[in-house]
Write a protein that holds these residues in place. Structure first.
Motif, PDB file in Angstrom:
ATOM      1  N   TYR A  14       0.819  -1.222   0.000  1.00 33.45           N
ATOM      2  CA  TYR A  14       0.000   0.000   0.000  1.00 33.45           C
ATOM      3  C   TYR A  14       0.854   1.274   0.000  1.00 33.45           C
ATOM      4  O   TYR A  14       0.344   2.366  -0.283  1.00 33.45           O
ATOM      5  CB  TYR A  14      -0.951   0.015   1.195  1.00 33.45           C
ATOM      6  CG  TYR A  14      -2.153  -0.903   1.065  1.00 33.45           C
ATOM      7  CD1 TYR A  14      -3.209  -0.590   0.201  1.00 33.45           C
ATOM      8  CD2 TYR A  14      -2.255  -2.070   1.810  1.00 33.45           C
ATOM      9  CE1 TYR A  14      -4.321  -1.412   0.093  1.00 33.45           C
ATOM     10  CE2 TYR A  14      -3.362  -2.913   1.714  1.00 33.45           C
ATOM     11  CZ  TYR A  14      -4.392  -2.579   0.855  1.00 33.45           C
ATOM     12  OH  TYR A  14      -5.493  -3.391   0.749  1.00 33.45           O
ATOM     13  N   ASP A  68      -7.648  -5.762  -3.262  1.00 38.58           N
ATOM     14  CA  ASP A  68      -7.870  -4.354  -2.943  1.00 38.58           C
ATOM     15  C   ASP A  68      -6.837  -3.471  -3.637  1.00 38.58           C
ATOM     16  O   ASP A  68      -7.166  -2.390  -4.146  1.00 38.58           O
ATOM     17  CB  ASP A  68      -7.813  -4.163  -1.419  1.00 38.58           C
ATOM     18  CG  ASP A  68      -8.368  -2.815  -0.979  1.00 38.58           C
ATOM     19  OD1 ASP A  68      -9.433  -2.410  -1.503  1.00 38.58           O
ATOM     20  OD2 ASP A  68      -7.744  -2.161  -0.117  1.00 38.58           O
ATOM     21  N   VAL A  72      -7.478  -0.270  -5.913  1.00 37.38           N
ATOM     22  CA  VAL A  72      -6.886   1.027  -5.577  1.00 37.38           C
ATOM     23  C   VAL A  72      -6.010   1.523  -6.726  1.00 37.38           C
ATOM     24  O   VAL A  72      -6.118   2.682  -7.153  1.00 37.38           O
ATOM     25  CB  VAL A  72      -6.064   0.919  -4.263  1.00 37.38           C
ATOM     26  CG1 VAL A  72      -5.194   2.155  -4.047  1.00 37.38           C
ATOM     27  CG2 VAL A  72      -6.981   0.685  -3.068  1.00 37.38           C
ATOM     28  N   ASP A 187      -4.986   4.864   3.021  1.00 38.67           N
ATOM     29  CA  ASP A 187      -6.331   5.428   3.210  1.00 38.67           C
ATOM     30  C   ASP A 187      -6.364   6.655   4.106  1.00 38.67           C
ATOM     31  O   ASP A 187      -7.360   7.384   4.112  1.00 38.67           O
ATOM     32  CB  ASP A 187      -7.224   4.396   3.917  1.00 38.67           C
ATOM     33  CG  ASP A 187      -7.721   3.354   2.971  1.00 38.67           C
ATOM     34  OD1 ASP A 187      -7.804   3.637   1.773  1.00 38.67           O
ATOM     35  OD2 ASP A 187      -8.023   2.236   3.447  1.00 38.67           O
TER      36      ASP A 187
ATOM     37  N   ARG B 188     -13.005   2.241   3.846  1.00 39.01           N
ATOM     38  CA  ARG B 188     -13.279   1.758   2.489  1.00 39.01           C
ATOM     39  C   ARG B 188     -14.772   1.793   2.178  1.00 39.01           C
ATOM     40  O   ARG B 188     -15.195   1.294   1.141  1.00 39.01           O
ATOM     41  CB  ARG B 188     -12.732   0.333   2.297  1.00 39.01           C
ATOM     42  CG  ARG B 188     -11.249   0.189   2.577  1.00 39.01           C
ATOM     43  CD  ARG B 188     -10.370   0.915   1.567  1.00 39.01           C
ATOM     44  NE  ARG B 188     -10.241   0.184   0.314  1.00 39.01           N
ATOM     45  CZ  ARG B 188     -10.326   0.738  -0.882  1.00 39.01           C
ATOM     46  NH1 ARG B 188     -10.579   2.021  -1.015  1.00 39.01           N
ATOM     47  NH2 ARG B 188     -10.160   0.009  -1.959  1.00 39.01           N
ATOM     48  N   ALA B 191     -15.576   3.638  -1.087  1.00 37.83           N
ATOM     49  CA  ALA B 191     -15.176   2.847  -2.253  1.00 37.83           C
ATOM     50  C   ALA B 191     -16.146   1.682  -2.471  1.00 37.83           C
ATOM     51  O   ALA B 191     -16.484   1.343  -3.610  1.00 37.83           O
ATOM     52  CB  ALA B 191     -13.749   2.328  -2.078  1.00 37.83           C
TER      53      ALA B 191
END
Lengths: 202, 202
Positions: A14, A68, A72, A187, B188, B191
């Motif tokens: 991430y 994910d 993203v 995030d 999330r 999203a």
């Protein structure tokens, strides 16, 4: 100008989108970015007894994370290829980030390394790969690699890791503000920048 | 109308802001919310061998989480008091969510339970506390609690947990779309709703 320290480990997935997102968002928020590589391994071991990525230790989290990440990165139009080896050792690359103090070097090289690992499936622990990334950015590999191997740079990376531990980090990417707030995760980048620009009392 | 299934465990901290955020965001996105309580404990045990909250098992994550919760709830003007007992057992409350099929019951009772636990520091496993929450919503506690104790409702909660496991959940809050995408975490939610409203092929 207020600043936000961006703490990153090259093995972290991430952190790849975070590294590619942070500059434009920080500029819009009026915040300077301090690029600070550290080694997550010692923290994962100290806090959780782990000797591998949490995404390998807990496979169901790994399955989720790769899906994910696809979402993203898809949203950001960032290429993503699940690397044939995960996690990769980012020790050499982290020292190279620190080895050249020219403004812009840390951000350019960091983004290049993340893209090499997660878009191009290159072995970022390999000195040849790192050499080619340095060359691609117009710097001199011999000079940069000599600095990266110096005791001063090794000590700087070690100090970063020690400070990450002291500040309560346990994952990457993490962000710390001038007043000591810690935010964890791609995030939370927007929230970290908002806090950096406009600290609250809570 | 597309739907988003909201999977939640009452012991989970970040599910508290998620429960209070989801309705307005879903309405704006044109998405129906399906409220689906499950028990996270069996999943944490199966996947990670844990018999306590990850925030207790890894204390440094707990320290971070409470500070982050203060920031997240502060931003939403949601009251937050770190509960004197954590985690609390949400077994009874989860059955009460399922015990009344009146439209609006699941969302109203769920939000009341989260607020009791994380804003008012009440013992949500206590039948008296649950009774008072049911009464506060204008329902009849005797009827609702009788249904909550029925074999049918116990089986429904057990089936939710089994399905959560099958669908790859490992934490709360989680969200699943009609086409089977899984999103994890309060962060999330936006999203997940965007995907529910407009599924992608990836």
């Amino acid at each position: 100008m207020p600043s936000l320290t961006f703490w990153f480990e090259f093995a972290s997935t991430y952190s790849y989108p975070a590294a590619h997102r942070i500059e434009a968002l920080a500029a819009a928020a009026g915040v300077d970015v301090i690029w600070r590589p550290f080694q997550l391994g010692p923290l994962l071991h100290a806090h959780q007894g782990m000797t591998d990525s949490p995404f390998n230790v807990v496979p169901i989290k790994g399955v989720y994370m790769w899906r994910d990440m696809a979402r993203v990165c898809g949203e950001l139009d960032l290429p993503l290829r699940s690397p044939s080896r995960f996690p990769r050792n980012g020790f050499l690359a982290a020292r190279v980030v620190l080895a050249d103090k020219t403004p812009g070097w840390a951000s350019a090289f960091t983004k290049a390394v993340y893209s090499a690992n997660f878009a191009d499936d290159l072995e970022i622990s390999d000195q040849e790969v790192v050499t080619s990334l340095i060359t691609g950015l117009g710097a001199d590999p011999e000079t940069v690699l000599a600095a990266a191997g110096s005791d001063a740079i090794k000590a700087e990376l070690k100090a970063n890791t020690a400070q990450a531990m002291e500040r309560g980090l346990f994952g990457s990417p993490s962000f710390t503000t001038d007043d000591g707030e810690l935010f964890w995760g791609n995030d939370r980048l927007e929230a970290a920048l908002a806090w950096a620009a406009n600290p609250k009392t809570l």
